[in-house]
Motif scaffolding. Structure first.
Motif, PDB file in Angstrom:
ATOM      1  N   ASP A   1       0.833  -1.202   0.000  1.00 20.49           N
ATOM      2  CA  ASP A   1       0.000   0.000   0.000  1.00 20.49           C
ATOM      3  C   ASP A   1       0.867   1.251   0.000  1.00 20.49           C
ATOM      4  O   ASP A   1       2.019   1.229   0.410  1.00 20.49           O
TER       5      ASP A   1
ATOM      6  N   TYR B   1      -2.888  -1.526  -2.838  1.00 21.19           N
ATOM      7  CA  TYR B   1      -3.924  -0.529  -2.524  1.00 21.19           C
ATOM      8  C   TYR B   1      -3.244   0.823  -2.374  1.00 21.19           C
ATOM      9  O   TYR B   1      -2.251   0.946  -1.646  1.00 21.19           O
TER      10      TYR B   1
ATOM     11  N   SER C   1      -5.589   0.306  -7.556  1.00 22.21           N
ATOM     12  CA  SER C   1      -5.329  -1.099  -7.269  1.00 22.21           C
ATOM     13  C   SER C   1      -3.985  -1.552  -7.842  1.00 22.21           C
ATOM     14  O   SER C   1      -3.655  -2.729  -7.785  1.00 22.21           O
TER      15      SER C   1
ATOM     16  N   LYS D   1     -15.097  -1.843  -2.154  1.00 21.13           N
ATOM     17  CA  LYS D   1     -15.209  -2.510  -0.843  1.00 21.13           C
ATOM     18  C   LYS D   1     -13.944  -2.290  -0.017  1.00 21.13           C
ATOM     19  O   LYS D   1     -14.015  -2.035   1.182  1.00 21.13           O
ATOM     20  N   LYS D   2     -12.791  -2.381  -0.659  1.00 17.67           N
ATOM     21  CA  LYS D   2     -11.524  -2.184   0.042  1.00 17.67           C
ATOM     22  C   LYS D   2     -11.431  -0.754   0.567  1.00 17.67           C
ATOM     23  O   LYS D   2     -11.035  -0.525   1.708  1.00 17.67           O
TER      24      LYS D   2
ATOM     25  N   LYS E   1     -13.651  -0.402   3.569  1.00 22.58           N
ATOM     26  CA  LYS E   1     -13.049  -1.087   4.720  1.00 22.58           C
ATOM     27  C   LYS E   1     -11.893  -0.267   5.300  1.00 22.58           C
ATOM     28  O   LYS E   1     -11.805  -0.079   6.516  1.00 22.58           O
TER      29      LYS E   1
END
Length: 189
Positions: free
Chosen positions: A44, A120, A133, A181-182, A185
């Motif tokens: 990330d 991410y 992504s 969704k990521k 979250k």
């Protein structure tokens, strides 16, 4: 510690160590590969563009702290090294503060470390949050100044920001459900 609990404690420690080393992509017995995979920290990357500076983080906790406070405890500053002459500020963790090399955020930004798969990334620029992504998409957006292929949700950010999800030629015609969704979250939405 009482002697009768020693076997239970020893078993728990052994189980924890075996579980922690259960990375399927690394051959068992190859401790150097396990240490290298853990130390890359390239899954990330986070950027905040603000007041002529680009703040860059490879640690989510440091990034979130910066978003709350506006500063980081430890940083490496590179004046005028951004794409448009901005100052680059690499927010560091306590573990990274004494390093002169091997800092994931710096290595990924400068192209000497590839992003992991999956990856991410978040980039906050002018009231928008860009979500990536892949590190390649993030690097391209930084150079071009925009995300050419995207899915946009107006007002969907944690503070009502517009969220722009970077797409590529492979997924440009579908809603990027997994990265949405990521993002939700990661931002507790």
């Amino acid at each position: 510690m009482k002697l009768k609990f020693l076997p239970v404690t020893t078993s728990l420690v052994a189980l924890t160590l075996l579980t922690a080393c259960g990375n399927e992509s690394v051959k068992s017995g190859d401790t150097a590969s396990v240490a290298e995979a853990i130390s890359l920290n390239n899954e990330d990357l986070y950027e905040v563009h603000h007041d002529g500076r680009i703040h860059i983080f490879d640690d989510r906790a440091t990034y979130e702290s910066f978003l709350e406070v506006g500063e980081t405890s430890f940083r490496k500053v590179h004046i005028g090294e951004g794409p448009k002459g901005e100052t680059l500020v690499f927010g560091l963790t306590n573990e990274d503060k004494k390093k002169t090399s091997g800092i994931a955020s710096m290595d990924m930004y400068h192209g000497t470390l590839e992003g992991a798969t999956p990856f991410y990334g978040e980039m906050r620029v002018e009231g928008r949050i860009f979500v990536f992504s892949s590190l390649a998409e993030m690097n391209n957006a930084r150079l071009v100044g925009e995300v050419p292929l995207r899915y946009t949700e107006i007002g969907a950010g944690p503070n009502g920001e517009t969220v722009v999800y970077a797409l590529n030629s492979n997924n440009k015609s579908v809603k990027p459900v997994a990265i949405i969704k990521k993002f939700h979250k990661m931002n507790d939405l």
